[in-house]
Motif scaffolding. Structure first.
Motif, PDB file in Angstrom:
ATOM      1  N   THR A 199      36.899  42.003  34.212  1.00 25.56           N
ATOM      2  CA  THR A 199      35.791  41.622  33.362  1.00 25.56           C
ATOM      3  C   THR A 199      35.612  40.186  33.297  1.00 25.56           C
ATOM      4  OG1 THR A 199      35.601  43.578  32.256  1.00 25.56           O
ATOM      5  CG2 THR A 199      34.221  42.064  31.498  1.00 25.56           C
ATOM      6  N   ILE A 200      34.137  39.733  33.888  1.00 27.29           N
ATOM      7  CA  ILE A 200      33.937  38.352  33.847  1.00 27.29           C
ATOM      8  C   ILE A 200      32.719  38.282  33.298  1.00 27.29           C
ATOM      9  CG2 ILE A 200      35.654  37.445  35.541  1.00 27.29           C
ATOM     10  CD1 ILE A 200      33.512  37.525  37.589  1.00 27.29           C
ATOM     11  N   GLN A 201      32.071  36.959  32.997  1.00 26.91           N
ATOM     12  CA  GLN A 201      31.001  36.821  32.741  1.00 26.91           C
ATOM     13  C   GLN A 201      29.907  36.441  33.970  1.00 26.91           C
ATOM     14  OE1 GLN A 201      30.730  35.951  28.977  1.00 26.91           O
ATOM     15  NE2 GLN A 201      28.223  36.498  29.265  1.00 26.91           N
ATOM     16  N   ASN A 202      28.797  37.030  33.712  1.00 23.49           N
ATOM     17  CA  ASN A 202      27.804  36.988  35.003  1.00 23.49           C
ATOM     18  C   ASN A 202      27.576  35.057  35.049  1.00 23.49           C
ATOM     19  OD1 ASN A 202      26.209  37.335  36.787  1.00 23.49           O
ATOM     20  ND2 ASN A 202      24.519  38.009  35.580  1.00 23.49           N
ATOM     21  N   GLY A 203      27.797  35.052  36.361  1.00 19.97           N
ATOM     22  CA  GLY A 203      27.708  33.536  36.529  1.00 19.97           C
ATOM     23  C   GLY A 203      28.878  32.985  36.854  1.00 19.97           C
ATOM     24  N   THR A 204      30.162  33.553  36.612  1.00 19.00           N
ATOM     25  CA  THR A 204      31.480  33.051  36.858  1.00 19.00           C
ATOM     26  C   THR A 204      31.857  32.752  38.191  1.00 19.00           C
ATOM     27  OG1 THR A 204      32.415  34.145  34.958  1.00 19.00           O
ATOM     28  CG2 THR A 204      33.950  33.419  36.658  1.00 19.00           C
ATOM     29  N   LYS A 205      32.258  31.676  38.732  1.00 17.48           N
ATOM     30  CA  LYS A 205      32.561  31.182  39.974  1.00 17.48           C
ATOM     31  C   LYS A 205      33.895  31.733  40.368  1.00 17.48           C
ATOM     32  CE  LYS A 205      29.481  27.061  40.110  1.00 17.48           C
ATOM     33  NZ  LYS A 205      29.463  25.572  40.445  1.00 17.48           N
ATOM     34  N   ALA A 206      34.221  31.507  41.783  1.00 18.77           N
ATOM     35  CA  ALA A 206      35.270  32.198  42.217  1.00 18.77           C
ATOM     36  C   ALA A 206      36.762  31.830  41.740  1.00 18.77           C
ATOM     37  CB  ALA A 206      35.553  32.061  43.763  1.00 18.77           C
ATOM     38  N   PRO A 207      36.984  30.520  41.583  1.00 20.23           N
ATOM     39  CA  PRO A 207      38.179  29.978  40.989  1.00 20.23           C
ATOM     40  C   PRO A 207      38.506  30.293  39.594  1.00 20.23           C
ATOM     41  CG  PRO A 207      36.974  28.218  42.240  1.00 20.23           C
ATOM     42  CD  PRO A 207      36.245  29.416  42.031  1.00 20.23           C
ATOM     43  N   GLN A 208      37.165  30.521  38.757  1.00 16.05           N
ATOM     44  CA  GLN A 208      37.689  30.870  37.441  1.00 16.05           C
ATOM     45  C   GLN A 208      38.007  32.405  37.397  1.00 16.05           C
ATOM     46  OE1 GLN A 208      34.774  28.636  38.131  1.00 16.05           O
ATOM     47  NE2 GLN A 208      36.803  27.242  37.503  1.00 16.05           N
ATOM     48  N   SER A 216      34.274  34.757  53.691  1.00 19.30           N
ATOM     49  CA  SER A 216      35.306  33.685  53.052  1.00 19.30           C
ATOM     50  C   SER A 216      34.291  32.755  52.138  1.00 19.30           C
ATOM     51  CB  SER A 216      35.880  32.938  54.393  1.00 19.30           C
ATOM     52  OG  SER A 216      36.645  31.962  53.703  1.00 19.30           O
ATOM     53  N   GLU A 217      34.727  32.774  50.669  1.00 15.88           N
ATOM     54  CA  GLU A 217      33.896  32.176  49.904  1.00 15.88           C
ATOM     55  C   GLU A 217      34.733  30.883  49.303  1.00 15.88           C
ATOM     56  OE1 GLU A 217      30.823  32.306  49.840  1.00 15.88           O
ATOM     57  OE2 GLU A 217      30.447  34.563  50.283  1.00 15.88           O
ATOM     58  N   GLY A 218      33.920  29.945  48.963  1.00 14.02           N
ATOM     59  CA  GLY A 218      34.753  28.691  48.449  1.00 14.02           C
ATOM     60  C   GLY A 218      34.536  28.686  47.138  1.00 14.02           C
ATOM     61  N   LYS A 219      34.815  27.332  46.452  1.00  9.52           N
ATOM     62  CA  LYS A 219      35.077  27.267  44.985  1.00  9.52           C
ATOM     63  C   LYS A 219      33.598  27.354  44.406  1.00  9.52           C
ATOM     64  CE  LYS A 219      38.895  24.073  44.993  1.00  9.52           C
ATOM     65  NZ  LYS A 219      39.317  22.594  44.822  1.00  9.52           N
ATOM     66  N   ASP A 220      32.581  27.084  44.873  1.00 10.46           N
ATOM     67  CA  ASP A 220      31.160  27.225  44.389  1.00 10.46           C
ATOM     68  C   ASP A 220      30.564  28.754  44.381  1.00 10.46           C
ATOM     69  OD1 ASP A 220      31.178  24.424  43.901  1.00 10.46           O
ATOM     70  OD2 ASP A 220      30.253  23.994  45.744  1.00 10.46           O
ATOM     71  N   TYR A 221      31.141  29.490  45.188  1.00  8.63           N
ATOM     72  CA  TYR A 221      30.821  30.924  45.117  1.00  8.63           C
ATOM     73  C   TYR A 221      30.474  31.620  43.525  1.00  8.63           C
ATOM     74  CZ  TYR A 221      30.145  35.757  46.015  1.00  8.63           C
ATOM     75  OH  TYR A 221      30.017  37.330  45.901  1.00  8.63           O
ATOM     76  N   VAL A 222      29.693  32.122  43.254  1.00  2.00           N
ATOM     77  CA  VAL A 222      29.139  32.780  42.120  1.00  2.00           C
ATOM     78  C   VAL A 222      29.579  34.323  42.344  1.00  2.00           C
ATOM     79  CG1 VAL A 222      27.509  33.286  40.338  1.00  2.00           C
ATOM     80  CG2 VAL A 222      27.660  31.244  41.091  1.00  2.00           C
ATOM     81  N   MET A 223      30.504  34.784  41.515  1.00  3.05           N
ATOM     82  CA  MET A 223      30.968  36.171  41.732  1.00  3.05           C
ATOM     83  C   MET A 223      29.700  37.279  41.454  1.00  3.05           C
ATOM     84  SD  MET A 223      34.038  35.908  42.715  1.00  3.05           S
ATOM     85  CE  MET A 223      35.026  37.643  42.219  1.00  3.05           C
ATOM     86  N   LYS A 224      29.902  38.471  42.303  1.00  2.00           N
ATOM     87  CA  LYS A 224      28.862  39.392  41.862  1.00  2.00           C
ATOM     88  C   LYS A 224      29.689  40.769  41.348  1.00  2.00           C
ATOM     89  CE  LYS A 224      25.553  37.105  44.040  1.00  2.00           C
ATOM     90  NZ  LYS A 224      26.155  35.746  44.316  1.00  2.00           N
ATOM     91  N   LEU A 234      24.418  43.411  27.081  1.00  2.00           N
ATOM     92  CA  LEU A 234      24.016  42.406  26.202  1.00  2.00           C
ATOM     93  C   LEU A 234      24.812  40.917  26.136  1.00  2.00           C
ATOM     94  CD1 LEU A 234      22.535  42.327  23.397  1.00  2.00           C
ATOM     95  CD2 LEU A 234      24.643  43.094  22.191  1.00  2.00           C
ATOM     96  N   LEU A 235      25.982  41.172  26.722  1.00  2.00           N
ATOM     97  CA  LEU A 235      26.803  40.057  26.751  1.00  2.00           C
ATOM     98  C   LEU A 235      26.899  39.524  28.163  1.00  2.00           C
ATOM     99  CD1 LEU A 235      30.027  41.299  24.549  1.00  2.00           C
ATOM    100  CD2 LEU A 235      28.436  39.723  23.947  1.00  2.00           C
ATOM    101  N   GLY A 236      26.114  39.850  29.067  1.00  2.00           N
ATOM    102  CA  GLY A 236      26.141  39.422  30.441  1.00  2.00           C
ATOM    103  C   GLY A 236      27.533  39.296  31.148  1.00  2.00           C
ATOM    104  N   LEU A 237      27.986  40.780  31.009  1.00  2.00           N
ATOM    105  CA  LEU A 237      29.446  40.888  31.844  1.00  2.00           C
ATOM    106  C   LEU A 237      29.301  41.792  32.979  1.00  2.00           C
ATOM    107  CD1 LEU A 237      31.472  41.824  28.801  1.00  2.00           C
ATOM    108  CD2 LEU A 237      31.250  39.455  29.593  1.00  2.00           C
ATOM    109  N   ILE A 238      30.240  41.431  34.099  1.00  2.00           N
ATOM    110  CA  ILE A 238      30.078  42.177  35.376  1.00  2.00           C
ATOM    111  C   ILE A 238      31.749  42.348  35.422  1.00  2.00           C
ATOM    112  CG2 ILE A 238      27.850  41.327  36.101  1.00  2.00           C
ATOM    113  CD1 ILE A 238      29.669  39.407  38.134  1.00  2.00           C
ATOM    114  N   SER A 239      31.981  43.108  36.606  1.00  2.00           N
ATOM    115  CA  SER A 239      33.232  43.491  36.907  1.00  2.00           C
ATOM    116  C   SER A 239      33.682  43.340  38.716  1.00  2.00           C
ATOM    117  CB  SER A 239      33.831  44.770  36.734  1.00  2.00           C
ATOM    118  OG  SER A 239      33.631  45.218  35.127  1.00  2.00           O
ATOM    119  N   PHE A 240      34.506  42.554  38.664  1.00  2.00           N
ATOM    120  CA  PHE A 240      34.942  42.367  40.023  1.00  2.00           C
ATOM    121  C   PHE A 240      36.161  43.407  40.381  1.00  2.00           C
ATOM    122  CE2 PHE A 240      37.399  39.082  38.456  1.00  2.00           C
ATOM    123  CZ  PHE A 240      38.720  38.937  39.108  1.00  2.00           C
TER     124      PHE A 240
END
Length: 365
Positions: A296-305, A346-354, A278-284
């Motif tokens: 836990t992060i919001q789906n769509g969060t980029k690597a630096p955040q 190796s992922e940079g600042k624009d990588y969206v976490m899965k 419901l909240l669009g959450l994922i875990s790395f």
């Protein structure tokens, strides 16, 4: 993530809250037993951590958590201050999503505040109080925007126009989250912090004897399902009585008991899964000899955040993220083996976490 557990008095919400948090909130058979909100922090079950712990034998395994808040029972007239209405509304304003417990069982020994079990009526009672509260908020926004527009603020015109549309939508008995807003309207709407824009999960509280039955065999469930569908909400089945039974069991006893009932997951596990969806959450995940941990992060969060979830310095000095999917790590047995085979990206600042990214952040402060 903070979830507010709400419902009419005596629908089983405090019993459910006690069971899923072991927080010992009061749960008695009379209205307004809950006055001040009780809170409890629940570990989010993630079997991936168990597997990683077997691989790394860390000093510590740390799941991510969800905070549940048991909010006072609501009655008709709460938006006008009836019962504990004002407190209820202020407490619900502070949560990220609403778990609305709806009684879907008959029991003459448990008093219903309205004298009978009727999920549609119960849902409407609470929803209307939230809608009435939002109508007041929207009217104030509209009055202020119109005043600012007359004073020369051209942007205020769009806010006043939206307020008029939302007020009419609420007046028709529909929550604000069902209004089909465009991107510009969503930005304005989000700034109003309306109660009826909050995501909702209806927890249909069924009798212990109804566990394992099909939905069509249990009275009231089709009604709750249709209401949830019409409101862009979720619904799960849960038995507060069962959750209370298994709350004190060890993992082996719990698994055996659930198997005997013919269900694979506890109500808490299903509730958490529904909340994440419901909240669009994922875990790395992060791994090592010191700790294996889920974040836990919001789906769509980029690597630096995502790095900032661990420490603000990680985000400020972010260089790159070294990432391997959980399944790849497990199938190869170690990070060293993955590195040898060139499987670590190796992922940079624009990588969206899965979801399930096993991650090592490189940073420099």
């Amino acid at each position: 993530m903070k979830l507010g557990v709400v419902g009419l008095p005596n629908v089983g919400k405090s019993t459910l809250f006690n069971a899923i948090t072991n927080a010992g909130a009061q749960a008695e058979n009379y209205p307004f037993c809950t006055i001040e909100p009780n809170t409890g922090v629940v570990l989010v079950p993630d079997n991936r951590l168990n597997v990683l712990a077997e691989m790394y034998h860390p000093k510590k395994v740390t799941p991510t958590t969800i905070e549940f808040v048991d909010i006072a029972g609501l009655v008709k007239g709460a938006s006008r201050g009836e019962g504990l209405g004002n407190k209820f509304l202020s407490h619900i304003r502070e949560v990220d999503a609403i778990v609305h417990v709806v009684r879907c069982f008959e029991d003459e020994n448990i008093i219903h505040v309205d004298g009978s079990v009727n999920p549609a009526r119960d849902i409407e009672t609470i929803n209307l109080e939230l809608i009435f509260s939002d109508m007041e908020t929207v009217q104030r926004r509209k009055d202020k925007a119109e005043k600012n527009y007359r004073g020369g603020d051209k942007k205020a015109g769009a806010e006043a126009e939206l307020a008029q549309k939302i007020y009419a939508h609420l007046e028709s008995g529909k929550p604000a989250r069902t209004y089909d807003a465009d991107d510009e309207e969503k930005e304005i709407l989000n700034s109003w912090f309306l109660l009826t824009t909050k995501p909702v999960i209806y927890a249909a509280n069924i009798a212990e004897d109804d566990i394992g039955k099909g939905e069509d065999e249990i009275p009231f469930l089709c009604t709750v399902r249709e209401i949830a569908k019409s409101e862009n909400a979720e619904m799960i089945l849960i038995s507060a009585a069962i959750e209370q039974d298994i709350a004190q069991m060890n993992p082996e006893e719990k698994a055996e008991f659930l198997a005997e009932l013919g269900i694979g997951q506890s109500g808490l596990d299903r509730l958490i899964t529904a909340c994440y969806k419901l909240l669009g959450l994922i875990s790395f995940l992060t791994v090592g000899e010191d700790e294996c941990r889920a974040w836990t992060i919001q789906n769509g969060t980029k690597a630096p955040q995502a790095a900032g979830k661990i420490h603000t310095d990680f985000e400020k000095g972010f260089i790159r993220a070294e990432i391997v999917p959980y399944e790849t790590l497990v199938s190869n047995g170690s990070m060293a083996a993955c590195r040898e085979k060139g499987l670590i990206r190796s992922e940079g600042k624009d990588y969206v976490m899965k979801d399930g990214d096993v991650t090592l952040f490189r940073f420099n402060v």
